[in-house]
Each structure stands twice: as structure tokens, then as C-alpha cells.
Enzyme design. Structure first.
Site, short mmCIF file in Angstrom:
data_model
loop_
_atom_site.label_atom_id
_atom_site.label_comp_id
_atom_site.label_asym_id
_atom_site.label_seq_id
_atom_site.Cartn_x
_atom_site.Cartn_y
_atom_site.Cartn_z
N TYR A 118 42.26 38.51 38.50
CA TYR A 118 43.10 39.37 39.35
C TYR A 118 44.29 39.82 38.53
O TYR A 118 44.87 39.02 37.79
CB TYR A 118 43.59 38.57 40.56
CG TYR A 118 44.63 39.32 41.37
CD1 TYR A 118 44.26 40.15 42.42
CD2 TYR A 118 45.99 39.24 41.04
CE1 TYR A 118 45.21 40.87 43.13
CE2 TYR A 118 46.94 39.96 41.74
CZ TYR A 118 46.54 40.77 42.80
OH TYR A 118 47.49 41.48 43.49
N GLU A 206 46.85 47.57 41.49
CA GLU A 206 46.20 46.29 41.71
C GLU A 206 44.74 46.39 41.27
O GLU A 206 43.99 47.22 41.78
CB GLU A 206 46.27 45.88 43.18
CG GLU A 206 45.71 44.49 43.42
CD GLU A 206 45.69 44.11 44.90
OE1 GLU A 206 45.06 44.83 45.71
OE2 GLU A 206 46.32 43.10 45.25
#
Ligand code: GDP
Ligand code: MN
Length: 397
Positions: A118, A206
Site C-alpha cells: 500500500y 493512493e
């Protein structure tokens, strides 16, 4: 302004970030053509078909599927385009899918294991620095990771004056447990991602998952990008990426007439000048037992035309049961606002169906109250904040 995954990836690629390659398609036929083209360019025979909507969690909702041949590309594209995609991040009604991204399958077997990480870049307002958040626990709900295993989320703060320093990129690659080619790939990935974030004037980038492929390449498989609205004037190429189909219809209309409007779930419409007073007014409504139906800052000019536009926008929301107008007359005189409210109300005719409570404070407030009270319309005036709240409560009862 939020972007689609394919648009976010376009931006990433333009800054040299390695991405899972793909081509956007509006229908199944285009999807098959896209798959053929990708096969010609990348050699992949398998493709992932990904719904393009402004919401995450698409995989969980059935909006991301693997196709092993062209027939499956066609079938899956047919199935996803037009569907109402419901994910943990959409409302219960879901979001209509208008297009898909046909992407190369990058989870192919090879020398080493694939891993999902992530990574996001956001502004930390508390420290005034940009922040890279990253984790070995990619691919899944980062909110869940934050809740149950917060120690697995790392942050790296970047001073905007110096930019990302070499040691910071290396530290990130190290903390993600990488070595060799993958380590070098990751430092390059982080540097290009950070550059993309800064130079596109974004609020957020993101990437979940960031993939380490089985041949140790690091690439963006997903991209959630939000560009700062206030920078769009100097980022025309990104401003053109706006997809109005993805946005709240009332908010789009409000923006067209220059009103600062945010749609909310409640039953009391608000018309206020100034964002701070608007926030306080929303609190007031809650304390009176109501729920604000919107945030609306009419700004400095509150004449009849503007009040009428605001009325029309507020009333587009069928849940509105009352409207509270809370205006502070500093530069704008209250009597002019009051006259504006009365005129606008009259112009609305039958389309004005809900009671209105008006609180005007500041220059010529008394005169304003007289205008409201003598108008003969279903408009109540209030002087004090509490009085306004009580009157809202009364009309909702
Ligand atoms: P999200 O669910 O909206 O976050 O969409 P993502 O783009 O993150 O995709 C969801 C999931 O699909 C990823 O976490 C991957 O596990 C999977 N996925 C994405 N690309 C590929 C691919 O090329 N091959 C395979 N097998 N799975 C993929
Ligand atoms: Mn994702």
C-alpha cells in the site's frame, strides 16, 4: 476533483511511474479491441476488466474480473458496463458503470512471489508537510489494517522545501522488505510517485496495490487520485478529466451558478454567508433535533437573484422540510438581504413549499426583521441563534 483509475494511471505514467497498462473501453466491442491491442503490445493473453467509477473496493463488489481469453473479455465487459456497482465505498444504491479499463494481467507466475503493498501521498496539515504512507499489507482495506494492525503502517514526512531525499526513498524500500532489483525499482517508484503528486497539484495519490511482480518490477495496479480544485485553473489538462456523471447532480448545478454547495443527508436546508457561519449553523440545526440537508455558502452577495438560485438548488433535494437562512450583514446590508429573500420567495411562486426561518444579524438588522415580518409570507424571522433553532424545531415537529 476525483479522477478515474485510468486517468490517475495516465498521470502516473507521464511522470515515469511504472503502471499496469490498460486501455479504457465504453462497450464490449471496444473492450475486445483493447485486449487485442494490449496483447500485441505486451504479449499478455490474460486481461483484467475493471469498472471505472469514483469509488474504491470495486474488487469486492464484482467490478474487477480476470478474463482468460477474448470471449471472456467480451462477456465480462458486457456484464460490468451498465451494472450498478455496489461496494463498501458507494451508497446502498451503488454507482452506474459507464466504462471499463481493460488492463494487462500482471499477476503472472515467475521466478519470485508477487507481493502487494500500500502506498499513498497526502498532505499532513498538522505538520505542514507532505506524507508518504505505506504498508506491506497492500491489496486489502487499508482502514482495516489501520484499525487492527496500526504498527504495519509506516509514514515518511517530506519537507516541501527540500523535496523527497534519496535516503527517504531507500528507507521506504527497506521497510517494505525489498532487496536487489525490487529495492532499486521501489526507490524509483517512490521518487516518481512523489513528483507526480507535487507537480499535478494533487491532494491525494493512493496506490493500492503497489505490486511487486514475479520478475521484481514495481508497478501501480490501482490509482486513486484527487486534484486540488483550487489548482485546476493552472492544470487545464487535468481539469478536462472531470467526469460529471460521477458527481452529485445538484452539486454540479450549484457550481455552474457559482454557489458553494455540498449535498448532505438531512432535512433542513441551509443558506448562509461564510463557511464558518455555515458550519456553526449546521451544528445549530443538529442541536435543534434536525439534520442539515446541505452546506451552502452564498458568499458576499445575497441579493434576490442569488437567494433565488440558492432556493432552487436547495429545493432540488426532496428531503428538505424547512430552510434556515442565517446571514451576517457586515458589508452586505441585512435589509437588502431581507428584501432579496422576500422577492426571491415571491418569484418562486408555487415551487416554494417549505417554511423558511430567517436570522439576519448585523447592519440594519432591525429594518430587515420588519421587512420579513411585514411581508405576509410564510417566512419567520429570528434575532438570536437559539431563537432560530427553536423555530426550526417547531416547524419540524
Ligand atoms: P479496488 O478493489 O477498487 O481497490 O480495485 P483494484 O484495482 O485495487 O483491484 C482489486 C484487486 O484486483 C487487486 O487487489 C488485485 O488483487 C486484483 N487484480 C488487479 N489487477 C490484477 C491482475 O492483473 N491480475 C489478477 N489476477 N488480479 C488483479
Ligand atoms: Mn485498490
Amino acid at each position: 476533483m476525483n479522477l478515474h483509475e485510468y486517468q490517475g494511471k495516465e498521470i502516473l505514467a507521464s511522470f515515469g511511474v511504472r503502471i499496469q497498462r490498460g486501455i479504457v473501453a465504453q462497450n464490449a466491442k471496444e473492450a475486445v479491441e483493447a485486449a487485442k491491442q494490449l496483447t500485441a503490445e505486451t504479449g499478455t493473453g490474460w486481461h483484467v476488466i475493471k469498472a471505472q467509477v469514483h469509488a474504491g473496493g470495486r474488487g469486492k463488489g464484482g467490478g474487477v474480473k480476470l478474463a482468460k481469453n477474448l470471449k471472456e473479455v467480451e462477456e465480462i465487459a458486457n456484464q460490468i458496463i451498465g451494472m450498478n456497482l455496489i461496494t463498501p465505498q458507494t451508497s446502498a444504491e451503488g454507482k452506474k458503470v459507464h466504462q471499463v479499463l481493460v488492463a494487462e494481467d500482471v499477476y503472472y507466475p515467475g521466478e519470485s512471489e508477487t507481493s502487494e503493498f500500500y502506498m499513498s501521498v497526502v498532505l499532513n496539515r498538522a505538520t505542514g508537510k507532505n506524507m508518504i504512507m505505506y504498508s506491506t499489507e497492500g491489496g486489502m482495506d487499508i482502514e482495516e489494517v489501520a484499525e487492527s494492525t496500526p504498527h504495519l503502517i509506516f509514514t515518511e514526512e517530506i519537507d516541501p522545501a527540500t523535496g523527497l531525499l534519496g535516503f527517504q526513498a531507500r528507507k521506504i524500500a527497506f521497510n517494505l522488505g525489498l532487496s536487489g532489483t525490487a529495492f532499486k525499482e521501489m526507490t524509483k517508484f517512490v521518487a516518481s510517485l512523489y513528483k507526480a503528486y507535487v507537480e499535478s497539484d494533487s491532494n491525494m495519490f493512493e496506490i493500492n496495490p503497489v505490486l511487486k511482480t514475479s520478475d521484481d518490477l514495481i508497478m501501480a495496479v490501482d490509482a486513486k487520485v484527487s486534484i486540488d480544485d483550487n489548482a485546476l485553473y493552472r492544470r487545464k489538462q487535468y481539469a478536462d478529466m472531470r467526469d460529471l456523471r460521477e458527481e452529485n447532480a445538484i452539486e454540479v448545478e450549484a457550481r455552474e451558478v457559482g454557489l458553494n454547495y455540498v449535498d448532505l443527508d438531512g432535512n433542513v436546508g441551509c443558506m448562509v454567508n461564510g463557511a464558518g457561519l455555515a458550519m456553526a449553523t449546521m451544528d445549530l440545526i443538529k442541536m435543534a433535533g434536525g439534520e442539515p440537508a446541505n452546506f451552502l455558502d452564498v458568499g458576499g452577495t445575497a441579493d434576490a437573484k442569488r437567494v433565488e438560485e440558492a432556493f432552487r438548488i436547495i429545493l432540488k433535494d426532496p428531503n428538505v422540510k424547512a430552510i434556515l437562512i442565517n446571514i451576517f450583514g457586515g458589508i452586505v446590508r441585512c435589509d437588502r438581504v431581507a428584501q432579496g429573500v422576500v422577492d426571491a420567495y415571491k418569484n418562486m411562486g408555487d415551487s416554494m413549499k417549505v417554511p423558511i426561518i430567517v436570522r439576519l444579524q448585523g447592519t440594519n438588522a432591525e429594518l430587515a426583521k420588519e421587512i420579513i415580518d411585514n411581508s405576509g409570507l410564510a417566512v419567520q424571522s429570528a434575532v438570536q441563534f437559539q431563537e432560530a433553532a427553536d423555530k426550526v424545531k417547531a416547524v419540524l415537529a
